[in-house]
Design an enzyme around this catalytic site. Structure first.
Site, short mmCIF file in Angstrom:
data_model
loop_
_atom_site.label_atom_id
_atom_site.label_comp_id
_atom_site.label_asym_id
_atom_site.label_seq_id
_atom_site.Cartn_x
_atom_site.Cartn_y
_atom_site.Cartn_z
CG ASP A 156 0.05 -5.48 3.40
OD1 ASP A 156 -0.64 -6.61 2.82
OD2 ASP A 156 0.52 -5.51 4.27
N1 URA Z 1 4.59 -7.85 3.24
C1 URA Z 1 3.67 -6.82 4.32
O1 URA Z 1 3.63 -6.89 5.25
N2 URA Z 1 3.08 -6.20 3.38
C2 URA Z 1 3.18 -6.40 1.81
O2 URA Z 1 2.45 -5.55 1.13
C3 URA Z 1 3.87 -7.22 1.53
C4 URA Z 1 4.77 -7.93 2.22
#
Ligand code: URA
Length: 248
Positions: free
Chosen positions: A101
């Protein structure tokens, strides 16, 4: 690199047969026959019986400690910073394996080895990913049990393969959570469902690759040992599936 090693690496012949080819005068470098033990430099034109020989292209494997507020894409239509602006292409453009993310930091593998990248992200191979999550509130035994039992998310159930509470004070808790899946915002959604929303999230391990001392925003080339371990991880078919495949 010595000429016989170059020939062996290019797959033309074994080291011994390569030596024989050279001794027989069948190998030319930049138009001239060369003797055993002579060296080949990058850019040299090597021919065996007049046919051009090249080394197989070596793939690039880069480990980045992705900072928060960076997109795991090569370009962003909204003009946000992307991982492509951190890792230079050096003539071989690497692309991210899976994604983190915008707000998540930590281990991100980038490669131009499309086949390995495909297998590392395919759910069938279930490569383990470990995240360190800082979450709101004190994560008590009940919340831990809830997580371990599996959380129902809108796109299906989700249970961690491993969970370790690193610290749990009154106001925040720190937890290492390992998943074999990589659904969208999965860790954040799992903690939201237990009323312990994530404050910050760092991926500390991707399969065999640990974040280690790599500073945020820095990158390094993966070691040969890491690349071999990645290949093993991407080749491992879960037991159940192997059994099923065996029956078919
Ligand atoms: N889970 C999440 O919530 N975000 C990420 O970037 C990776 C796994």
């Amino acid at each position: 690199m010595r000429l016989q090693k170059f020939l062996a690496h290019s797959g033309v012949a074994s080291r011994r047969s390569a030596e024989e080819l050279i001794s027989a005068g069948r190998v030319r470098v930049n138009g001239a026959t060369r003797s055993l033990g002579s060296k080949v430099e990058p850019g040299d034109r090597v021919e065996v019986d007049g046919k051009r020989i090249a080394l197989p292209a070596q793939a690039r494997y880069v480990v980045l400690n992705k900072p928060a507020k960076v997109m795991t894409t090569m370009r962003d239509p909204e003009g946000r910073r992307t991982v492509a602006q951190i890792v230079p292409s050096e003539g071989r453009r690497v692309v991210p394996v899976g994604r983190l993310d915008y707000e998540t930091s930590g281990v991100l593998l980038l490669t131009d080895d499309g086949d390995l990248a495909y297998r590392l992200t395919h759910p069938r191979f279930g490569v383990a990913k470990t995240y360190r999550a800082l979450v709101h509130g004190r994560l008590d035994a009940e919340a831990v049990a809830h997580l371990l039992a599996g959380i129902r998310l809108e796109d299906g159930g989700a249970a961690p393969a491993k969970l370790r509470v690193v610290r749990a004070s009154g106001r925040v808790s720190e937890v290492d959570i390992t998943l074999h899946e990589g659904r969208n915002r999965q860790v954040r959604r799992m903690f939201e469902a237990t009323a312990h929303p994530v404050i910050s999230l760092v991926r500390i391990r991707f399969g065999p690759i640990a974040l280690g001392p790599l500073a945020v925003g820095n990158w390094r080339v993966a070691t040969e040992r890491e690349v071999s371990a990645l290949r093993v991880a991407a080749a491992a078919v879960p037991d159940g599936e192997r059994r099923r495949e065996g029956c078919e």
